[in-house]
Design an enzyme around this catalytic site. Structure first.
Site, PDB file in Angstrom:
ATOM      1  N   HIS A 133     -24.807 -79.698  95.182  1.00  0.00           N
ATOM      2  CA  HIS A 133     -25.889 -79.028  94.455  1.00  0.00           C
ATOM      3  C   HIS A 133     -25.755 -77.516  94.699  1.00  0.00           C
ATOM      4  O   HIS A 133     -25.250 -77.101  95.750  1.00  0.00           O
ATOM      5  CB  HIS A 133     -27.209 -79.552  95.035  1.00  0.00           C
ATOM      6  CG  HIS A 133     -28.451 -79.098  94.335  1.00  0.00           C
ATOM      7  ND1 HIS A 133     -29.032 -77.865  94.564  1.00  0.00           N
ATOM      8  CD2 HIS A 133     -29.256 -79.726  93.449  1.00  0.00           C
ATOM      9  CE1 HIS A 133     -30.132 -77.760  93.836  1.00  0.00           C
ATOM     10  NE2 HIS A 133     -30.296 -78.879  93.144  1.00  0.00           N
ATOM     11  N   ASP A 140     -26.560 -82.450 103.538  1.00  0.00           N
ATOM     12  CA  ASP A 140     -27.622 -82.279 102.553  1.00  0.00           C
ATOM     13  C   ASP A 140     -28.175 -83.676 102.257  1.00  0.00           C
ATOM     14  O   ASP A 140     -27.546 -84.469 101.546  1.00  0.00           O
ATOM     15  CB  ASP A 140     -27.055 -81.617 101.290  1.00  0.00           C
ATOM     16  CG  ASP A 140     -28.113 -81.493 100.193  1.00  0.00           C
ATOM     17  OD1 ASP A 140     -29.229 -82.034 100.365  1.00  0.00           O
ATOM     18  OD2 ASP A 140     -27.809 -80.875  99.150  1.00  0.00           O
ATOM     19  N   GLN A 196     -31.078 -86.256  98.531  1.00  0.00           N
ATOM     20  CA  GLN A 196     -31.102 -87.450  97.691  1.00  0.00           C
ATOM     21  C   GLN A 196     -30.969 -88.720  98.529  1.00  0.00           C
ATOM     22  O   GLN A 196     -31.142 -89.813  98.016  1.00  0.00           O
ATOM     23  CB  GLN A 196     -29.949 -87.411  96.667  1.00  0.00           C
ATOM     24  CG  GLN A 196     -30.031 -86.267  95.682  1.00  0.00           C
ATOM     25  CD  GLN A 196     -31.186 -86.443  94.697  1.00  0.00           C
ATOM     26  OE1 GLN A 196     -31.685 -87.541  94.463  1.00  0.00           O
ATOM     27  NE2 GLN A 196     -31.627 -85.343  94.127  1.00  0.00           N
ATOM     28  N   LYS A 202     -39.258 -85.039  97.073  1.00  0.00           N
ATOM     29  CA  LYS A 202     -38.447 -86.126  96.519  1.00  0.00           C
ATOM     30  C   LYS A 202     -38.711 -87.445  97.237  1.00  0.00           C
ATOM     31  O   LYS A 202     -38.099 -88.460  96.927  1.00  0.00           O
ATOM     32  CB  LYS A 202     -36.954 -85.785  96.640  1.00  0.00           C
ATOM     33  CG  LYS A 202     -36.516 -84.601  95.777  1.00  0.00           C
ATOM     34  CD  LYS A 202     -35.013 -84.479  95.808  1.00  0.00           C
ATOM     35  CE  LYS A 202     -34.519 -83.101  95.451  1.00  0.00           C
ATOM     36  NZ  LYS A 202     -34.523 -82.816  94.021  1.00  0.00           N
ATOM     37  N   CYS A 256     -28.217 -78.543  88.393  1.00  0.00           N
ATOM     38  CA  CYS A 256     -27.872 -77.598  89.465  1.00  0.00           C
ATOM     39  C   CYS A 256     -26.562 -77.962  90.134  1.00  0.00           C
ATOM     40  O   CYS A 256     -26.430 -77.874  91.362  1.00  0.00           O
ATOM     41  CB  CYS A 256     -28.983 -77.501  90.510  1.00  0.00           C
ATOM     42  SG  CYS A 256     -30.519 -76.915  89.844  1.00  0.00           S
TER      43      CYS A 256
HETATM   44  C1  LIG Z   1     -28.491 -82.881  96.515  1.00  0.00           C
HETATM   45  C2  LIG Z   1     -29.569 -81.839  96.465  1.00  0.00           C
HETATM   46  N1  LIG Z   1     -29.552 -80.817  97.307  1.00  0.00           N
HETATM   47  C3  LIG Z   1     -30.488 -79.869  97.310  1.00  0.00           C
HETATM   48  C4  LIG Z   1     -31.523 -79.896  96.409  1.00  0.00           C
HETATM   49  C5  LIG Z   1     -32.537 -78.805  96.444  1.00  0.00           C
HETATM   50  O1  LIG Z   1     -33.794 -79.291  96.712  1.00  0.00           O
HETATM   51  P1  LIG Z   1     -35.065 -78.360  96.563  1.00  0.00           P
HETATM   52  O2  LIG Z   1     -35.062 -77.876  95.157  1.00  0.00           O
HETATM   53  O3  LIG Z   1     -36.199 -79.249  96.882  1.00  0.00           O
HETATM   54  O4  LIG Z   1     -34.898 -77.248  97.537  1.00  0.00           O
HETATM   55  C6  LIG Z   1     -31.602 -80.940  95.503  1.00  0.00           C
HETATM   56  C7  LIG Z   1     -32.692 -80.988  94.513  1.00  0.00           C
HETATM   57  O5  LIG Z   1     -32.500 -81.177  93.348  1.00  0.00           O
HETATM   58  C8  LIG Z   1     -30.594 -81.930  95.525  1.00  0.00           C
HETATM   59  O6  LIG Z   1     -30.615 -82.949  94.663  1.00  0.00           O
END
Ligand SMILES: Cc1ncc(COP(=O)(O)O)c(C=O)c1O
Lengths: 413, 148
Positions: free
Chosen positions: A126, A202, A205, A228, A370
């Protein structure tokens, strides 16, 4: 595969928003990979806290403030247990996973990385796990290496030892928000350590959908977001190995993160306050604690089993109905994937597809999610993405399939 | 909820299926790339201007039916027009899309500027998220004009 794991109807009944009808029909919410809906218990915990116990935390002697502090710190302990961290001082509350990853890159990265140092990422990250490192490329001249993917969207680990050779950090997702791929986190952490690199996970998910155990993984950092996992937006978590967090310089400066401030300088507070500058999202942290209670009450292993079942059923239903007209990205093996699907359908652009699905109250995301580098690799600008969570059932898959058929009527391909 | 027939008018679908003026122009034609950061769509606009007139225009890139058909109709509408008329058309189109002017004021429709087929895109306003799709080609056109 049977689905004796979850009583989805009873779970769904606890989510007020999912009772809502739009234009006379029920909602089919298939965008939980983006953000999840909230159960009544989380809503109640936050409003009760505001009605009964809201006060500043940490700074005041009166009883109400200590009640609020207990609620806030109690949530930290819940997070600690939920991810099986050694100590609660390793749990830092941030704004979201993005801030957590930025904290690591900024604070650990600036202290430990020099020009030419290597950070390894995967091709399915991401932007939140890419851009903070790109910023260090620009600022410090570090180098990035990328773990490639196999044709079915898993990590291709054949060259991992070479990629990690000499690297200082390996930062990777535990589950892809685009492909649904679950990565072998424990193996990746071990590979990082073999190469002398730290392992940053990370878990955005992954944590909402699976049993998480940072000690079994052998990870060094873990980032995830409350919103989430049935909790409120506005709060995220950074878990870090105590020795690393202790050695790192602070991230944001201000109140709460200091031990002392003088005209000629400052000293930092102990963990975790050191990384929690300013007034934190107190109410949201309490909500996150309630979300963890909610998920724990159902059981993360059961949630994972339900989603593996949903993934298998979605693959079977959609391929049976649409054959080659639907292209599901990622693996078909539910051992290595969650219930998040990016797909292409009959050449209809994802924006148009999601617009048409919206007519049937089917909420799916269309876009680059993203993850633009991954999109380029896949040779697309955008995909449609349906993601299932604990409140989705088999019927939702059928509604999705019916709605997809409706899209064909308009675009006539 | 507004009906999809407001959005996906037949003429829009026609331009989507058979986009006009697809392709590239070699330099010295000006070339701008527009991105829709929300969905990752990209549009290329190539312009030849001779004696103050848009003598040729080509469109490349990928996008949804709305951004593609808007680009296609835009290319037809501006080809052969003097640059100042093109600018007036962009303004009129943006007004139809409820985009305010530089000072944040609504753009009054200029009756002397004819929209023709472009009026089919009027329904997009009822789907606010899609306005960016419809205006992508037009903003890219302005950028290409600036480059000369
Ligand atoms: C794999 C992953 N990393 C990071 C993020 C970033 O999360 P946040 O927007 O809550 O900071 C997301 C959110 O879409 C994600 O799916």
């Amino acid at each position: 595969m049977t689905n004796a794991q979850l009583d989805v109807a009873a779970i769904k009944a606890q989510f007020p928003l999912l009772q809502r009808e739009l234009n006379g029909a029920p909602l089919v919410y298939l965008d939980s990979a983006n953000t999840s809906q909230k159960p009544q218990s989380v809503i109640d915990a936050m409003s009760t806290f505001m009605e009964q116990s809201y006060a500043p935390i940490n700074r005041s002697a009166y009883q109400l403030a200590s009640e609020a502090t207990d609620a806030y710190e109690g949530a930290r302990t819940k997070v600690q247990r939920f991810i099986n961290a050694r100590r609660d001082r390793e749990v830092v509350f941030t704004k979201n996973a993005t801030e957590s990853l930025n904290l690591v890159a900024h604070s650990w990265g600036r202290a430990n990385l020099r020009e030419g140092d290597v950070v390894v990422l995967t091709q399915m990250e991401h932007h939140a796990n890419i851009v903070p490192w790109h910023m260090l490329v620009q600022e410090k001249g570090i180098q990035l290496r990328w773990v490639p993917l196999t044709a079915d969207g898993q990590l291709d680990l054949t060259t991992l030892p070479q990629l990690l050779d000499g690297a200082k950090a390996f930062s990777f997702t535990a589950m892809s928000n685009v492909l649904g791929t679950i990565t072998p986190v424990q193996q990746l952490c071990a590979a990082a350590h073999d190469a002398g690199a730290i392992a940053i996970v990370d878990g955005c998910q992954y944590v909402p959908h699976n049993v998480t155990d940072v000690q079994a993984w052998g990870a060094d950092f873990l980032a995830f977001s409350s919103h989430k996992m049935c909790g409120p937006s506005g709060v995220g978590v950074l878990w870090g190995r105590e020795s690393l967090l202790d050695a790192m310089p602070p991230f944001l400066g201000g109140g709460n993160m200091i031990a002392d401030v003088r005209f000629d300088g400052f000293t930092t507070a102990e963990l975790p306050a050191k990384f929690e500058a300013g007034t934190p999202p107190i109410i949201e942290v309490v909500g996150l604690g309630a979300a963890i209670d909610f998920l724990d009450g159902i059981g993360m292993a059961s949630i994972r089993a339900h989603e593996a079942h949903m993934a298998a059923l979605a693959i079977a239903t959609l391929t049976e109905r649409f054959g080659d007209d639907i292209q599901l990205h990622g693996s078909t093996d539910t051992e290595v994937r969650g219930a998040t699907f990016s797909f292409a359908f009959r050449g209809i652009h994802p924006h148009d597809l999601s617009q048409v699905l919206d007519q049937r109250n089917v909420c799916v995301r269309a876009g680059h999610h993203c993850a633009k580098p991954l999109m380029r690799l896949m040779g697309v600008n955008a995909t449609a993405r349906a993601s299932f969570y604990l409140y989705n059932d088999e019927h939702d898959i059928d509604v999705l399939a019916d709605a997809l058929d409706g899209a064909t009527d308009i675009f006539g391909f | 909820m507004p009906g999809l027939e407001d959005l996906y008018r037949e003429i829009i679908l026609d331009h989507h299926r058979n986009p006009r003026n697809r392709g590239e122009l070699a330099p010295p034609a000006s070339h701008a790339v527009g991105h829709n950061p929300l969905c990752g769509d990209e549009i290329d606009v190539y312009l030849d201007v001779t004696d103050g007139v848009v003598s040729d225009v080509k469109v490349g890139g990928q996008g949804c039916s709305i951004s593609q058909s808007s680009a296609s109709m835009m290319s037809q509408a501006v080809k052969g027009k003097p640059v100042d008329e093109v600018r007036a058309l962009v303004r009129r189109f943006k007004g139809m899309m409820s985009i305010p002017d530089e000072d944040g004021n609504p753009i009054e429709p200029d009756p002397s500027v004819k929209l023709g087929d472009l009026e089919a895109l009027q329904g997009v306003v009822k789907f606010p998220v899609r306005i960016k799709c419809a205006t992508l080609a037009w903003n890219t056109l302005l950028e290409a004009l600036e480059q000369r």
